[in-house]
Design an enzyme around this catalytic site. Structure first.
Site, PDB file in Angstrom:
ATOM      1  N   SER A  19      -6.851   3.866  11.244  1.00  0.00           N
ATOM      2  CA  SER A  19      -7.826   3.755  10.166  1.00  0.00           C
ATOM      3  C   SER A  19      -9.100   3.179  10.741  1.00  0.00           C
ATOM      4  O   SER A  19      -9.074   2.482  11.767  1.00  0.00           O
ATOM      5  CB  SER A  19      -7.291   2.822   9.075  1.00  0.00           C
ATOM      6  OG  SER A  19      -8.295   2.441   8.159  1.00  0.00           O
ATOM      7  N   LYS A  43      -3.420  -2.083  11.446  1.00  0.00           N
ATOM      8  CA  LYS A  43      -4.194  -0.932  11.914  1.00  0.00           C
ATOM      9  C   LYS A  43      -4.927  -1.262  13.218  1.00  0.00           C
ATOM     10  O   LYS A  43      -5.093  -0.389  14.082  1.00  0.00           O
ATOM     11  CB  LYS A  43      -5.168  -0.467  10.838  1.00  0.00           C
ATOM     12  CG  LYS A  43      -4.494   0.173   9.640  1.00  0.00           C
ATOM     13  CD  LYS A  43      -3.701   1.419  10.009  1.00  0.00           C
ATOM     14  CE  LYS A  43      -3.196   2.155   8.786  1.00  0.00           C
ATOM     15  NZ  LYS A  43      -2.453   3.396   9.130  1.00  0.00           N
ATOM     16  N   TYR A  56      -3.156  -4.776   6.056  1.00  0.00           N
ATOM     17  CA  TYR A  56      -3.581  -3.446   6.490  1.00  0.00           C
ATOM     18  C   TYR A  56      -4.448  -3.545   7.740  1.00  0.00           C
ATOM     19  O   TYR A  56      -4.227  -2.847   8.732  1.00  0.00           O
ATOM     20  CB  TYR A  56      -4.346  -2.778   5.350  1.00  0.00           C
ATOM     21  CG  TYR A  56      -4.588  -1.293   5.537  1.00  0.00           C
ATOM     22  CD1 TYR A  56      -3.594  -0.381   5.209  1.00  0.00           C
ATOM     23  CD2 TYR A  56      -5.805  -0.815   6.003  1.00  0.00           C
ATOM     24  CE1 TYR A  56      -3.818   0.985   5.353  1.00  0.00           C
ATOM     25  CE2 TYR A  56      -6.039   0.540   6.145  1.00  0.00           C
ATOM     26  CZ  TYR A  56      -5.036   1.440   5.821  1.00  0.00           C
ATOM     27  OH  TYR A  56      -5.246   2.788   5.972  1.00  0.00           O
TER      28      TYR A  56
END
Length: 256
Positions: free
Chosen positions: A136, A153, A149
């Site tokens: 991402s 990532k 997250y």
């Protein structure tokens, strides 16, 4: 690398970016495609659409990844391209339950590790192969709404870099996909948030970016081109970048 005549595995392949990629691989003339996902009904429908092999698979389970690889090799021979694409959206900060941290880690990091363990040495032994790992833009920058997250990532990007360093001179190409907002089920029903400030891409647009980058054998795939400028600004003046990110978070409902 061109996809024509290649065998491909795509995890998270029942919908979203994974399915869009599988459709593109089919259109590019892949020899065989194995789709893996936990959503079995959607997986069977997707596989039927493009005449792919459907393999129900929990990517957080290394034994399941090994079974996926074995099934794909039994059906199509050696795997030329492995797209480790499965992901989750579990937004949380420092107070997120340990289980959510583990889920993010297992799916966003260990799934890539399990895939590489299963296929990278074999690719290197043959002198050819391609690993595409979905991360991402949050893995290059940050996600102001989620530590779980962002951290995982970032780790996904770091692992892809390591794979390229170790295997790049042995015939194994590595790319890491780092989009911002994409119109998928992960985005549905949620506030699009700061990730959508540069627009929300369709999954098909992301797939086009991946195909083009694989043909050029580029490591970093940025479907939102503006991300490159953000990365450069972050590297050139991190203090200024952090101040800007704090302002961005405050402007979008975060604590001042």
């Amino acid at each position: 690398m061109r996809i024509e005549g290649k065998s491909v595995v795509v995890t998270g392949g029942a919908s979203g970016i994974g399915l869009a990629l599988a459709r593109s691989f089919k259109a590019e003339g892949a020899r065989g495609i194995a789709l893996a996902d936990l959503q079995e009904d959607a997986l069977l429908e997707a596989a039927g659409e493009i005449d792919a092999l459907a393999v129900p698979c929990d990517v957080a389970d290394e034994a399941a990844i090994k079974c996926l690889v074995a099934a794909a090799e039994d059906a199509f021979g050696p795997i030329d391209v492995f797209v480790s694409n499965a992901g989750i959206a579990r937004m949380g900060g420092v107070d997120a339950p340990d289980e959510e941290w583990r889920q993010n880690w297992d799916i966003h990091v260990m799934a890539h590790v399990y895939a590489a363990r299963a296929v990278a040495p074999r690719m290197a032994a043959r002198g050819s192969g391609y690993l595409v790992n979905t991360a991402s833009a949050a893995g290059l920058l940050s996600h102001v709404e989620s530590a779980t997250y962002s951290v995982t990532k970032h780790a996904a990007v770091a692992f892809a870099e390591w794979l390229s360093i170790v295997y790049g001179d042995r015939g194994v190409r590595v790319s890491v996909l780092c989009p911002q907002a994409v119109r998928t089920a992960m985005l549905a029903g949620r506030d699009e948030g700061v990730a959508s400030l540069d627009g929300v891409l369709e999954a098909e647009q992301v797939a086009d970016s991946v195909i083009a980058a694989m043909e050029r054998e580029e490591f970093l795939i940025l479907p939102h081109p503006g991300v490159q400028g953000y990365v450069e600004r972050k590297a050139s003046d991190r203090e200024r970048w952090l101040r800007g990110m704090r302002k961005l978070r405050a402007a979008h409902g975060g604590a001042p």
